[in-house]
Design a protein around this motif. Structure first.
Motif, PDB file in Angstrom:
ATOM      1  N   ARG A  98       0.621  -0.929   0.437  1.00  0.00           N
ATOM      2  CA  ARG A  98      -0.228   0.094   0.074  1.00  0.00           C
ATOM      3  C   ARG A  98       1.081   1.010   0.150  1.00  0.00           C
ATOM      4  O   ARG A  98       0.241   2.710   0.063  1.00  0.00           O
ATOM      5  N   ASP A 102       0.476   4.624   1.724  1.00  0.00           N
ATOM      6  CA  ASP A 102      -0.951   4.359   3.028  1.00  0.00           C
ATOM      7  C   ASP A 102      -0.363   2.956   3.944  1.00  0.00           C
ATOM      8  O   ASP A 102      -0.766   3.179   4.509  1.00  0.00           O
ATOM      9  N   SER A 103       0.583   2.913   3.405  1.00  0.00           N
ATOM     10  CA  SER A 103       0.818   1.350   4.511  1.00  0.00           C
ATOM     11  C   SER A 103       1.036   2.410   5.832  1.00  0.00           C
ATOM     12  O   SER A 103       2.304   3.288   6.268  1.00  0.00           O
ATOM     13  N   THR A 117       2.455   0.039   8.232  1.00  0.00           N
ATOM     14  CA  THR A 117       3.832  -0.987   8.349  1.00  0.00           C
ATOM     15  C   THR A 117       4.910   0.386   8.088  1.00  0.00           C
ATOM     16  O   THR A 117       6.070  -0.037   8.721  1.00  0.00           O
ATOM     17  N   TRP A 165      -0.918 -10.503   5.935  1.00  0.00           N
ATOM     18  CA  TRP A 165      -1.303 -10.455   4.709  1.00  0.00           C
ATOM     19  C   TRP A 165      -1.595 -11.858   4.922  1.00  0.00           C
ATOM     20  O   TRP A 165      -0.501 -12.698   4.784  1.00  0.00           O
ATOM     21  N   MET A 193      -2.716 -14.265   7.082  1.00  0.00           N
ATOM     22  CA  MET A 193      -2.180 -14.977   8.155  1.00  0.00           C
ATOM     23  C   MET A 193      -0.570 -15.007   7.888  1.00  0.00           C
ATOM     24  O   MET A 193       0.057 -15.929   8.604  1.00  0.00           O
ATOM     25  N   THR A 215       2.473  -4.335  10.218  1.00  0.00           N
ATOM     26  CA  THR A 215       1.356  -4.768  11.772  1.00  0.00           C
ATOM     27  C   THR A 215      -0.134  -5.813  10.762  1.00  0.00           C
ATOM     28  O   THR A 215      -0.422  -5.611   9.770  1.00  0.00           O
ATOM     29  N   ARG A 216      -0.597  -6.037  12.495  1.00  0.00           N
ATOM     30  CA  ARG A 216      -1.244  -6.912  11.580  1.00  0.00           C
ATOM     31  C   ARG A 216      -3.452  -6.198  12.002  1.00  0.00           C
ATOM     32  O   ARG A 216      -3.574  -5.113  12.826  1.00  0.00           O
ATOM     33  N   GLY A 217      -3.571  -6.928  11.318  1.00  0.00           N
ATOM     34  CA  GLY A 217      -5.287  -6.072  11.160  1.00  0.00           C
ATOM     35  C   GLY A 217      -6.191  -6.667  12.446  1.00  0.00           C
ATOM     36  O   GLY A 217      -6.492  -6.439  13.260  1.00  0.00           O
ATOM     37  N   MET A 218      -6.068  -8.191  12.051  1.00  0.00           N
ATOM     38  CA  MET A 218      -6.797  -8.896  13.779  1.00  0.00           C
ATOM     39  C   MET A 218      -5.541  -8.738  14.719  1.00  0.00           C
ATOM     40  O   MET A 218      -4.558  -7.785  15.014  1.00  0.00           O
ATOM     41  N   ILE A 259      -3.173 -10.476  16.581  1.00  0.00           N
ATOM     42  CA  ILE A 259      -2.849 -11.618  16.748  1.00  0.00           C
ATOM     43  C   ILE A 259      -1.428 -11.438  17.414  1.00  0.00           C
ATOM     44  O   ILE A 259      -1.038 -10.963  16.880  1.00  0.00           O
ATOM     45  N   MET A 279      -4.993  -3.532  14.103  1.00  0.00           N
ATOM     46  CA  MET A 279      -4.965  -2.041  13.732  1.00  0.00           C
ATOM     47  C   MET A 279      -6.339  -1.853  12.567  1.00  0.00           C
ATOM     48  O   MET A 279      -6.645  -0.672  12.789  1.00  0.00           O
ATOM     49  N   ASP A 280      -7.276  -2.690  12.308  1.00  0.00           N
ATOM     50  CA  ASP A 280      -8.360  -3.364  11.437  1.00  0.00           C
ATOM     51  C   ASP A 280      -9.033  -3.295  12.698  1.00  0.00           C
ATOM     52  O   ASP A 280     -10.566  -2.284  11.585  1.00  0.00           O
TER      53      ASP A 280
END
Ligand SMILES: Cc1cc2nc3c(=O)[nH]c(=O)nc-3n(C[C@H](O)[C@H](O)[C@H](O)COP(=O)(O)O)c2cc1C
Length: 192
Positions: free
Chosen positions: A12, A15-16, A18, A85, A87, A128-131, A133, A166-167
Motif C-alpha cells: 500500500r 498509505d502503509s 507498516t 496478509w 496470516m 502491522t496486523r489487522g486482527m 494476533i 489495527m483494523d
C-alpha cells in the motif's frame, strides 16, 4: 560503514501503516549503516516460472536477482517491512525470496544438507496486523517463515516489531500503536 539491506514489501506504499513504523527506524539506522533498499512494490517481481526455473538450471539467472542475492549474502543487517496478509506476508515478498534464494550465493550444500552462506547476525522484521494476533501465535505464519529462511541462509536471530488489531482500532489508537512501535524500533536501532 557496515551494510543494511532493507526489503520493503509494503504494497500500500504511502498509505502503509507498516511503512509509517519502518521509515523512521530505517532513518535512524542509516546513520550507522550503508543502506541498500529493495522496494518490492516498485519492482516487477514474479514467482519462479517454468522458463525462469529452466534458465536457472542452465545458470541463466536474472541479473537483478543475482545481484540482490549477493547483496543479501554480504549484508551485516537485514530489515524486512511487510504487512500481515493472509496470516503471513504479501506474496511479492515470497517471490523476492524465491528469486534470491540462490545456490552458491545465499546457501550451498555439503553433500548431505544445506549450509547458509549469508553472514548477517541480526534480522529485524516490522509488521502491522489487522486482527489482534500476537507474534508467535499459531495464527501468525510470517515470523516462523522468516526464521526458517534465516536458518537456511545462516542469518542470525530475528527481532519482530509488530503493531496489531489495527483494523479494529480508532485512528487515535492506531497513531498510538504506530508511535509505540517507532519508539521501540528507534531505541533498538541505537544498539542493533
Ligand atoms: C490483502 C490483505 C490481506 C490481509 N490479511 C490479513 C490477515 O490475514 N490477518 C489480519 O490480521 N489482517 C489482515 N489484513 C489487514 C492488515 O494486516 C492490516 O490492515 C495492516 O495494518 C495493513 O498494513 P499496511 O497498512 O502496512 O498495508 C489484510 C489486509 C490486506 C489488504
Amino acid at each position: 560503514m557496515k551494510s543494511l539491506v532493507v526489503i520493503n514489501a509494503c504494497v500500500r506504499q504511502s498509505d502503509s501503516r507498516t511503512l509509517r513504523i519502518a521509515e523512521p527506524i530505517i532513518k535512524t539506522l542509516s546513520r550507522r549503516y550503508h543502506v541498500t533498499r529493495y522496494d518490492l512494490p516498485e519492482m516487477d517481481i514474479v514467482p519462479l516460472t517454468p522458463s525462469l526455473y529452466a534458465g536457472r538450471g542452465q545458470g541463466d539467472i536474472p541479473a537483478w536477482a543475482k545481484e540482490a542475492a549477493s547483496t543479501l549474502a554480504q549484508a551485516d543487517r537485514i530489515l524486512i517491512a511487510a504487512p500481515f496478509w493472509d496470516m503471513s506476508f504479501p506474496a511479492v515478498l515470497k517471490c523476492f525470496f524465491e528469486q534470491t534464494s540462490l545456490f552458491d550465493i545465499t546457501f550451498t550444500d555439503n553433500g548431505s544438507t544445506c549450509i547458509g552462506l549469508c553472514k548477517a547476525p541480526k534480522v529485524l522484521y516490522i509488521t502491522t496486523r489487522g486482527m489482534d494476533i500476537p507474534t508467535g501465535s499459531e495464527w501468525e505464519q510470517a515470523t516462523p517463515y522468516i526464521q526458517a529462511l534465516s536458518r537456511l541462509w545462516n542469518l542470525g536471530p530475528l527481532t519482530t516489531i509488530a503493531a496489531r488489531n489495527m483494523d479494529y482500532s480508532t485512528e487515535d489508537e492506531i497513531a498510538g500503536k504506530v508511535a509505540r512501535a517507532v519508539a521501540e524500533g528507534t531505541e533498538l536501532a541505537k544498539t542493533w
